[in-house]
Design a protein around this motif. Structure first.
Motif, PDB file in Angstrom:
ATOM      1  N   ALA A   1      12.661   4.345  -2.676  1.00 48.01           N
ATOM      2  CA  ALA A   1      11.703   3.932  -1.642  1.00 48.01           C
ATOM      3  C   ALA A   1      11.368   2.455  -1.800  1.00 48.01           C
ATOM      4  O   ALA A   1      11.314   1.719  -0.805  1.00 48.01           O
ATOM      5  CB  ALA A   1      10.439   4.783  -1.726  1.00 48.01           C
ATOM      6  N   ARG A   2      11.167   2.007  -3.033  1.00 51.73           N
ATOM      7  CA  ARG A   2      10.878   0.594  -3.278  1.00 51.73           C
ATOM      8  C   ARG A   2      12.024  -0.279  -2.766  1.00 51.73           C
ATOM      9  O   ARG A   2      11.796  -1.279  -2.085  1.00 51.73           O
ATOM     10  CB  ARG A   2      10.644   0.345  -4.768  1.00 51.73           C
ATOM     11  CG  ARG A   2      10.175  -1.062  -5.075  1.00 51.73           C
ATOM     12  CD  ARG A   2       9.941  -1.308  -6.567  1.00 51.73           C
ATOM     13  NE  ARG A   2       9.156  -0.264  -7.208  1.00 51.73           N
ATOM     14  CZ  ARG A   2       9.637   0.569  -8.148  1.00 51.73           C
ATOM     15  NH1 ARG A   2      10.878   0.485  -8.548  1.00 51.73           N
ATOM     16  NH2 ARG A   2       8.859   1.477  -8.693  1.00 51.73           N
ATOM     17  N   ASP A   3      13.255   0.123  -3.050  1.00 50.14           N
ATOM     18  CA  ASP A   3      14.408  -0.651  -2.585  1.00 50.14           C
ATOM     19  C   ASP A   3      14.493  -0.686  -1.062  1.00 50.14           C
ATOM     20  O   ASP A   3      14.706  -1.737  -0.464  1.00 50.14           O
ATOM     21  CB  ASP A   3      15.706  -0.075  -3.153  1.00 50.14           C
ATOM     22  CG  ASP A   3      15.832  -0.250  -4.657  1.00 50.14           C
ATOM     23  OD1 ASP A   3      15.068  -1.071  -5.229  1.00 50.14           O
ATOM     24  OD2 ASP A   3      16.669   0.443  -5.263  1.00 50.14           O
ATOM     25  N   LEU A   4      14.332   0.479  -0.425  1.00 48.77           N
ATOM     26  CA  LEU A   4      14.451   0.553   1.030  1.00 48.77           C
ATOM     27  C   LEU A   4      13.325  -0.200   1.737  1.00 48.77           C
ATOM     28  O   LEU A   4      13.547  -0.881   2.738  1.00 48.77           O
ATOM     29  CB  LEU A   4      14.470   2.013   1.497  1.00 48.77           C
ATOM     30  CG  LEU A   4      15.720   2.815   1.133  1.00 48.77           C
ATOM     31  CD1 LEU A   4      15.515   4.287   1.474  1.00 48.77           C
ATOM     32  CD2 LEU A   4      16.946   2.266   1.831  1.00 48.77           C
ATOM     33  N   ASP A  52       0.823  -1.210   0.000  1.00 46.83           N
ATOM     34  CA  ASP A  52       0.000   0.000   0.000  1.00 46.83           C
ATOM     35  C   ASP A  52       0.856   1.257   0.000  1.00 46.83           C
ATOM     36  O   ASP A  52       0.554   2.229  -0.700  1.00 46.83           O
ATOM     37  CB  ASP A  52      -0.939   0.011   1.208  1.00 46.83           C
ATOM     38  CG  ASP A  52      -1.980  -1.091   1.141  1.00 46.83           C
ATOM     39  OD1 ASP A  52      -2.202  -1.640   0.038  1.00 46.83           O
ATOM     40  OD2 ASP A  52      -2.560  -1.404   2.194  1.00 46.83           O
ATOM     41  N   PHE A  53       1.922   1.244   0.779  1.00 47.52           N
ATOM     42  CA  PHE A  53       2.793   2.420   0.834  1.00 47.52           C
ATOM     43  C   PHE A  53       3.484   2.649  -0.506  1.00 47.52           C
ATOM     44  O   PHE A  53       3.538   3.777  -1.001  1.00 47.52           O
ATOM     45  CB  PHE A  53       3.826   2.268   1.952  1.00 47.52           C
ATOM     46  CG  PHE A  53       4.722   3.456   2.078  1.00 47.52           C
ATOM     47  CD1 PHE A  53       4.229   4.663   2.544  1.00 47.52           C
ATOM     48  CD2 PHE A  53       6.053   3.387   1.716  1.00 47.52           C
ATOM     49  CE1 PHE A  53       5.047   5.776   2.649  1.00 47.52           C
ATOM     50  CE2 PHE A  53       6.882   4.490   1.826  1.00 47.52           C
ATOM     51  CZ  PHE A  53       6.368   5.684   2.285  1.00 47.52           C
ATOM     52  N   LEU A  54       4.000   1.593  -1.105  1.00 44.26           N
ATOM     53  CA  LEU A  54       4.653   1.739  -2.409  1.00 44.26           C
ATOM     54  C   LEU A  54       3.664   2.199  -3.472  1.00 44.26           C
ATOM     55  O   LEU A  54       4.012   2.994  -4.341  1.00 44.26           O
ATOM     56  CB  LEU A  54       5.329   0.424  -2.811  1.00 44.26           C
ATOM     57  CG  LEU A  54       6.549   0.057  -1.965  1.00 44.26           C
ATOM     58  CD1 LEU A  54       7.048  -1.331  -2.331  1.00 44.26           C
ATOM     59  CD2 LEU A  54       7.648   1.093  -2.124  1.00 44.26           C
ATOM     60  N   HIS A  55       2.433   1.717  -3.388  1.00 42.66           N
ATOM     61  CA  HIS A  55       1.405   2.170  -4.322  1.00 42.66           C
ATOM     62  C   HIS A  55       1.183   3.681  -4.158  1.00 42.66           C
ATOM     63  O   HIS A  55       1.054   4.409  -5.156  1.00 42.66           O
ATOM     64  CB  HIS A  55       0.107   1.400  -4.090  1.00 42.66           C
ATOM     65  CG  HIS A  55      -1.017   1.827  -4.970  1.00 42.66           C
ATOM     66  ND1 HIS A  55      -1.071   1.542  -6.315  1.00 42.66           N
ATOM     67  CD2 HIS A  55      -2.126   2.555  -4.697  1.00 42.66           C
ATOM     68  CE1 HIS A  55      -2.156   2.060  -6.834  1.00 42.66           C
ATOM     69  NE2 HIS A  55      -2.826   2.686  -5.877  1.00 42.66           N
ATOM     70  N   PHE A  56       1.139   4.148  -2.919  1.00 45.63           N
ATOM     71  CA  PHE A  56       0.966   5.580  -2.651  1.00 45.63           C
ATOM     72  C   PHE A  56       2.125   6.392  -3.235  1.00 45.63           C
ATOM     73  O   PHE A  56       1.910   7.403  -3.912  1.00 45.63           O
ATOM     74  CB  PHE A  56       0.863   5.811  -1.138  1.00 45.63           C
ATOM     75  CG  PHE A  56       1.013   7.256  -0.745  1.00 45.63           C
ATOM     76  CD1 PHE A  56      -0.021   8.157  -0.971  1.00 45.63           C
ATOM     77  CD2 PHE A  56       2.184   7.705  -0.159  1.00 45.63           C
ATOM     78  CE1 PHE A  56       0.120   9.487  -0.615  1.00 45.63           C
ATOM     79  CE2 PHE A  56       2.328   9.026   0.204  1.00 45.63           C
ATOM     80  CZ  PHE A  56       1.300   9.932  -0.029  1.00 45.63           C
ATOM     81  N   ILE A  57       3.369   5.949  -3.009  1.00 46.34           N
ATOM     82  CA  ILE A  57       4.547   6.667  -3.522  1.00 46.34           C
ATOM     83  C   ILE A  57       4.525   6.695  -5.053  1.00 46.34           C
ATOM     84  O   ILE A  57       4.792   7.726  -5.678  1.00 46.34           O
ATOM     85  CB  ILE A  57       5.851   6.039  -2.991  1.00 46.34           C
ATOM     86  CG1 ILE A  57       5.955   6.211  -1.469  1.00 46.34           C
ATOM     87  CG2 ILE A  57       7.071   6.632  -3.679  1.00 46.34           C
ATOM     88  CD1 ILE A  57       6.058   7.643  -0.999  1.00 46.34           C
ATOM     89  N   GLU A  58       4.197   5.563  -5.665  1.00 46.17           N
ATOM     90  CA  GLU A  58       4.131   5.519  -7.132  1.00 46.17           C
ATOM     91  C   GLU A  58       3.020   6.423  -7.661  1.00 46.17           C
ATOM     92  O   GLU A  58       3.185   7.082  -8.688  1.00 46.17           O
ATOM     93  CB  GLU A  58       3.940   4.076  -7.595  1.00 46.17           C
ATOM     94  CG  GLU A  58       5.187   3.239  -7.391  1.00 46.17           C
ATOM     95  CD  GLU A  58       4.976   1.754  -7.612  1.00 46.17           C
ATOM     96  OE1 GLU A  58       3.848   1.343  -7.983  1.00 46.17           O
ATOM     97  OE2 GLU A  58       5.934   1.004  -7.396  1.00 46.17           O
TER      98      GLU A  58
END
Length: 123
Positions: A76-79, A5-11
């Motif tokens: 962010a995805r990597d971290l 969910d967080f990665l979806h938000f950042i993207e």
């Protein structure tokens, strides 16, 4: 899943870049870096021994080097995914057990005045 969910938000934030005026893009980037740091601090794996072996959230300062929203999304995805792929080795697990045993013994010693037998023999 919090990570997904967080990665979806950042993207999503990176995808709306075209709607953000050029003069506001840097401010958006800085704010998103702060959000990623807060998320990492809140949801990252905790260290069993924070004083001796602290868990570093962004050890190489990768967030500070992000110059674009695309860079930030990738970083962010990597971290965020680092913790997902981590494997506990038997040596690391044994070290953590020993640390917990020492902590337990130190507390017992402080309360009773004598040492308990730890997981790996007496001390």
């Amino acid at each position: 899943d919090k990570r997904r969910d967080f990665l979806h938000f950042i993207e999503h934030c990176a995808n709306i870049r075209a709607q953000v005026p050029g003069e506001d893009e840097e401010e958006l980037l800085d704010n998103l870096k702060d959000i990623v740091r807060l998320w990492l601090r809140t949801y990252s794996e905790a260290s069993i021994d924070p004083a001796g072996r602290p868990h570093e959230l962004d050890p190489q300062g990768a967030l500070d080097r992000c110059a674009t929203l695309e860079d930030l999304t990738r970083t962010a995805r990597d971290l965020v995914n680092v913790g997902r792929a981590s494997v506990v080795t038997s040596a690391r697990f044994r070290e953590d057990l020993q640390t917990m045993a020492r902590l337990r013994d130190d507390v017992a010693c402080a309360v009773t005045g004598r040492r308990n037998r730890n997981l790996f023999g007496s001390r």
